[in-house]
Write an enzyme that holds these catalytic residues in place. Structure first.
Site, PDB file in Angstrom:
ATOM      1  CG  ASP A  27      -1.705  -1.243   1.458  1.00  0.00           C
ATOM      2  OD1 ASP A  27      -2.130  -1.841   0.456  1.00  0.00           O
ATOM      3  OD2 ASP A  27      -1.899  -1.633   2.623  1.00  0.00           O
ATOM      4  CD  GLU A 234      -8.885  -2.584  -1.000  1.00  0.00           C
ATOM      5  OE1 GLU A 234      -9.356  -2.636   0.139  1.00  0.00           O
ATOM      6  OE2 GLU A 234      -8.163  -3.505  -1.462  1.00  0.00           O
TER       7      GLU A 234
HETATM    8  O1  FUB Z   1      -3.245  -3.515   3.529  1.00  0.00           O
HETATM    9  C1  FUB Z   1      -4.550  -3.697   4.021  1.00  0.00           C
HETATM   10  C2  FUB Z   1      -5.547  -3.358   2.980  1.00  0.00           C
HETATM   11  O2  FUB Z   1      -5.336  -4.159   1.828  1.00  0.00           O
HETATM   12  C3  FUB Z   1      -5.480  -1.953   2.448  1.00  0.00           C
HETATM   13  O3  FUB Z   1      -5.997  -0.997   3.318  1.00  0.00           O
HETATM   14  C4  FUB Z   1      -6.215  -2.134   1.189  1.00  0.00           C
HETATM   15  O4  FUB Z   1      -6.129  -1.064   0.286  1.00  0.00           O
HETATM   16  C5  FUB Z   1      -5.594  -3.403   0.661  1.00  0.00           C
HETATM   17  O5  FUB Z   1      -4.375  -3.167   0.002  1.00  0.00           O
END
Ligand code: FUB
Length: 335
Positions: A27, A234
């Site tokens: 991320d 996301e």
């Molecule tokens: O790393 C945890 C979660 O997985 C992140 O917040 C999301 O975007 C995904 O990458």
């Protein structure tokens, strides 16, 4: 049964190699501060929690900040910048963070579950880009869900983009109100959009109620919930190029990094295409950072861990905006 991929072959074919391999990182949110590239990733660990669709196996506890003097240069790990034990309101799952700078202070934004298990977004401050950061005692008022990305606009305003479906709990909110009986919409109903809120001048709280962003198709209609190849899931990010706002994001269960463009930081944004095809691992998450006139995609995959979805590695690659404003799609394993 699907055959297990050949990870050695994928490693050789990969567009790029992990920036660091002594820890797992994911991320990545990249920024240039004081002429250096700073990368704010999640710090992946194996917390021993079984895999589920809620992402409980992403049991991260702290953050490390990485930096490099120039694109593809040697990467330095600056060590622990913030630990969940130091955040009074947070209980677990330190997920995708971001950072911003204003007047020599560095603001580190991060999502975590609060004591009731709901994701909130917190802020911690420090006087160096690599931390350590001191957290505020409470989460940002009115914040929820995950994946904060803070964009400093050219006029001096700062905006936070956020939100994430499934384990990120976005589907449990409508118009900023929490109702756990809500599920992700389905069919031809509009997909849930990401949120944006301008930050207060001190960058510690929202200056306004979060507004839902519309992502439109080529005919000007809001993308529908069943459009899993294009709808927001996301990993929100914002960058500007040639006077346009580029909102990019992950489609989650279809594993693309996509983008949409518009004329205002609030949107609406019109879907334009894919920045990256799926990587090895369930999640895909990125940032885009301009350095000396070139644009770089920071992303992650799970090749180094042999496909373990919660043990990822941050990578980088150059991206290209074409004459018509579109971004050339990258394939993570072109070789
Ligand atoms: O790393 C945890 C979660 O997985 C992140 O917040 C999301 O975007 C995904 O990458």
């Amino acid at each position: 049964m699907d055959q297990e991929p050949d990870y050695e072959q994928l490693k050789a074919a990969a567009l790029s190699q992990p920036l660091v391999s002594h820890i797992y990182t994911a991320d990545p949110s990249a920024h240039v501060f004081n002429g250096k590239i700073y990368i704010y990733p999640s710090h992946d660990i194996d917390a021993g929690i079984p895999f589920n669709d809620n992402g409980d196996h992403f049991g991260m506890e702290d953050y490390h900040v990485l930096s490099m003097d120039e694109p593809f240069g040697k990467t330095t790990d600056h060590g622990v910048a913030l630990h969940v034990n130091d955040v009074p309101w947070a209980s677990r799952q330190m997920w995708a963070p971001d950072a911003a700078e204003k007047n020599g202070t560095y603001y580190f934004y991060f999502p975590a579950r609060d004591q009731e298990g709901r994701f909130r977004i917190g802020v911690a401050t420090g006087d160096r880009p690599e931390g350590p950061f001191t957290p505020r005692p409470e989460a940002i008022k009115g914040s929820y869900s995950i994946d904060p990305a803070v964009y400093a606009d050219e006029d001096g305003a700062y905006y936070m983009y956020f939100g994430g479906l499934w384990g990120g709990q976005l589907q449990e909110y409508r118009q900023n109100n929490y109702d756990p009986s809500h599920a992700e919409p389905t069919g031809n109903t509009p997909a849930l959009g990401p949120l944006v809120a301008r930050l207060r001048d001190d960058l510690l709280e929202f200056a306004e109620k979060p507004r839902e962003i519309e992502i439109l198709d080529e005919e000007g209609n809001v993308l529908v919930a069943s459009d899993n190849d294009r709808r927001f899931f996301e990993a929100a990010w914002m960058h500007r190029h040639a006077g346009k706002y580029y909102f990019s994001y992950s489609t989650g269960d279809t594993h693309y990094i996509c983008y949409a463009t518009g004329d205002s930081p609030y949107g609406p944004f019109t879907y334009r295409g894919r920045i990256m095809e799926p990587v090895i691992g369930w999640t895909t998450h990125h940032s885009i950072c301009a350095v000396a006139g070139k644009y770089y995609l920071f992303y992650h995959d799970s090749v180094l861990s042999g496909g373990v979805t919660h043990l990822r590695s941050v990578k980088m690659a150059e991206i290209h905006h074409q004459e018509d404003g579109t971004i050339r799609t990258l394939h993570p394993y072109p070789g």
